[in-house]
Design an enzyme around this catalytic site. Structure first.
Site, PDB file in Angstrom:
ATOM      1  N   ARG A  90       0.847  -1.183   0.000  1.00 58.02           N
ATOM      2  CA  ARG A  90       0.000   0.000   0.000  1.00 58.02           C
ATOM      3  C   ARG A  90       0.889   1.240   0.000  1.00 58.02           C
ATOM      4  NH1 ARG A  90       1.884   1.839   3.897  1.00 58.02           N
ATOM      5  NH2 ARG A  90       0.684   3.742   3.654  1.00 58.02           N
ATOM      6  N   GLY A  91       0.217   2.419  -0.119  1.00 60.65           N
ATOM      7  CA  GLY A  91       0.969   3.653  -0.254  1.00 60.65           C
ATOM      8  C   GLY A  91       1.198   3.888  -1.744  1.00 60.65           C
ATOM      9  N   ASP A 121      -1.883  10.734  -2.499  1.00 57.99           N
ATOM     10  CA  ASP A 121      -2.226   9.658  -3.441  1.00 57.99           C
ATOM     11  C   ASP A 121      -2.503  10.185  -4.836  1.00 57.99           C
ATOM     12  OD1 ASP A 121      -2.991   8.546  -0.627  1.00 57.99           O
ATOM     13  OD2 ASP A 121      -2.687   6.843  -1.980  1.00 57.99           O
ATOM     14  N   ASN A 159      -5.312  12.392   0.095  1.00 58.89           N
ATOM     15  CA  ASN A 159      -4.487  11.538   0.963  1.00 58.89           C
ATOM     16  C   ASN A 159      -5.433  10.808   1.914  1.00 58.89           C
ATOM     17  OD1 ASN A 159      -1.803  10.654   1.785  1.00 58.89           O
ATOM     18  ND2 ASN A 159      -2.162  11.766   3.681  1.00 58.89           N
ATOM     19  N   LYS A 160      -4.876   9.984   2.743  1.00 59.11           N
ATOM     20  CA  LYS A 160      -5.676   9.153   3.666  1.00 59.11           C
ATOM     21  C   LYS A 160      -6.749   9.973   4.370  1.00 59.11           C
ATOM     22  CE  LYS A 160      -5.519   5.654   4.151  1.00 59.11           C
ATOM     23  NZ  LYS A 160      -6.461   4.782   3.394  1.00 59.11           N
TER      24      LYS A 160
HETATM   25  O1  MRU Z   1      -4.794   3.191   1.978  1.00 59.82           O
HETATM   26  P1  MRU Z   1      -3.310   3.399   1.961  1.00 59.82           P
HETATM   27  O2  MRU Z   1      -2.632   2.861   3.167  1.00 59.82           O
HETATM   28  O3  MRU Z   1      -2.693   2.918   0.664  1.00 59.82           O
HETATM   29  O4  MRU Z   1      -3.135   4.970   1.979  1.00 59.82           O
HETATM   30  C1  MRU Z   1      -1.852   5.507   1.898  1.00 59.82           C
HETATM   31  C2  MRU Z   1      -1.777   6.962   2.046  1.00 59.82           C
HETATM   32  O5  MRU Z   1      -2.778   7.655   2.135  1.00 59.82           O
HETATM   33  C3  MRU Z   1      -0.411   7.585   1.985  1.00 59.82           C
HETATM   34  O6  MRU Z   1      -0.348   8.716   2.797  1.00 59.82           O
HETATM   35  C4  MRU Z   1      -0.115   7.995   0.543  1.00 59.82           C
HETATM   36  O7  MRU Z   1      -0.282   6.911  -0.319  1.00 59.82           O
HETATM   37  C5  MRU Z   1       1.242   8.550   0.376  1.00 59.82           C
HETATM   38  S1  MRU Z   1       2.467   7.301   0.390  1.00 59.82           S
HETATM   39  C6  MRU Z   1       3.999   7.975   0.162  1.00 59.82           C
END
Ligand code: MRU
Length: 355
Positions: free
Chosen positions: A49-50, A244, A254-255
């Site tokens: 993820r990320g 994202d 973002n999250k």
């Molecule tokens: O749902 P996730 O864990 O994939 O969400 C990730 C995020 O929101 C991160 O902050 C984002 O991808 C940046 S990663 C460098």
């Protein structure tokens, strides 16, 4: 401290090796994906993820998806490639790095065929593997450049708040938002970090806190709903988060919860930074309103990690995985090409065009 999040092992018959992040911090375990459904599911279930790590996973997924195509014909190969990339596109909708990586893989395949006649299909497969590994290698370098550019914004003894995980686990190995903190530490600056636990899947407490503690950085975990008082108490000097997808005007997804943190930062006069690679920009989208927001299973909210915390029946649940922070709340976007202060459409365009 860098962490080897995802990698390719072996040649064209090799496999994707990745840390199963759903098990952290209790268990550190690598899993292997040798076929397309396995890596699709790993992306879907947040084992990997990320945004940047999802992009790397998608590129490697193309290789496992096409390598057993038996057809000797280019038409047959490209039909299969299209099927594979279309399938990977259905894994997660918000992080644009996934779509960016797939487009890059498709372009590479088309370019070699465009440049030569009689290209053997095996040669295209090998070329796609090299491209996936290049995307992975480039990410390592990009994160270090983001880190260096961002570290210049951090003063010695500063206290940073971060949300979700934009660390080594979200990239090839070093991180974007956490990369800034790691780089500042490498420059002998003392940085203390407040970590939002990040409901509902706790990427903050499970992953970010884990990475920071391992790196020897003073870390304080808070529940998401504590950020406002921590800021009011004067304990935060800046916020750094990842992204994202960043729209042409600088609005950044973002999250879930990041938007709220940005408003809190504005209210308390605290600079709010977004650290992200150029591959996270989506100039086809004029504003954050057009960013597709992933809706996830209600059980993540009602039954986190197998523990029921809400009534079984008669309840509606809303579980968007991301939100959008308007550009007006962002002090700067930190990229590998430089820092965009008070981002807007024109500044973003100019930086992205920079060689
Ligand atoms: O749902 P996730 O864990 O994939 O969400 C990730 C995020 O929101 C991160 O902050 C984002 O991808 C940046 S990663 C460098």
């Amino acid at each position: 401290m860098p962490v080897d999040t995802i990698m390719w092992e072996g040649g064209i018959d090799g496999k994707i090796k990745l840390i199963d992040q759903t098990l952290l911090p209790g268990e550190f375990k690598y899993i292997y994906c040798e076929d397309l459904p396995c890596i699709w599911q790993a992306i879907r279930e947040l084992k990997v993820r990320g945004a940047p790590a999802i992009g790397i996973a998608a590129a490697m997924a193309v290789v496992v998806g096409i390598r057993n195509t038996n057809t000797g014909s280019l038409n047959g190969f490209f039909k299969k490639l299209k099927e594979v990339t279309s399938y990977i596109r259905t894994s997660r909708p918000t992080a644009v790095n996934l779509f960016w990586a797939l487009e890059r893989m498709e372009r590479v395949a088309e370019e070699i065929v465009g440049a030569r006649c009689n290209v053997p299909v095996q040669g295209i497969k090998e070329r796609l593997l090299r491209e996936a590994i290049t995307i992975y290698e480039e990410d390592k370098d990009i994160c270090r450049r983001i880190g260096k550019n961002g570290a210049a914004l951090l003063k010695n003894n500063c206290r940073v708040l971060t949300h979700c995980n934009a660390g080594g686990l979200a990239t090839a190995d070093y991180g974007t938002a956490l990369g800034v903190i790691f780089a500042a530490k490498e420059q002998d600056k003392k940085v203390r970090v407040y970590v939002d636990e990040t409901r509902p899947l706790l990427q903050g407490s499970r992953l970010t806190a884990w990475e920071l503690v391992q790196a020897g950085i003073e870390t304080t975990l808070i529940c998401d709903n504590m950020a406002a008082s921590v800021m009011k108490e004067g304990k935060i000097d800046c916020v750094i988060v990842g992204a994202d997808r960043i729209a042409a005007n600088g609005d950044a997804a973002n999250k879930i919860g990041t938007y709220g943190v940005s408003i809190l930062a504005k209210e308390h006069g605290i600079p709010f930074y977004v650290a992200a690679p150029i591959s996270t920009f989506d100039l086809r989208i004029p504003s954050g309103n057009e960013i597709p927001i992933e809706q996830r299973n209600a059980k993540e909210v009602t039954e986190p990690f197998g523990c029921r915390i809400a009534p079984e029946e008669g309840l509606n649940v809303y579980n968007p995985a991301f939100d959008v922070t308007p550009a007006k709340y962002i002090e700067a976007i930190i990229t590998e090409k430089g820092v965009i202060l008070h981002p807007d459409k024109e500044k973003i365009r100019l930086l992205l065009e920079k060689k």
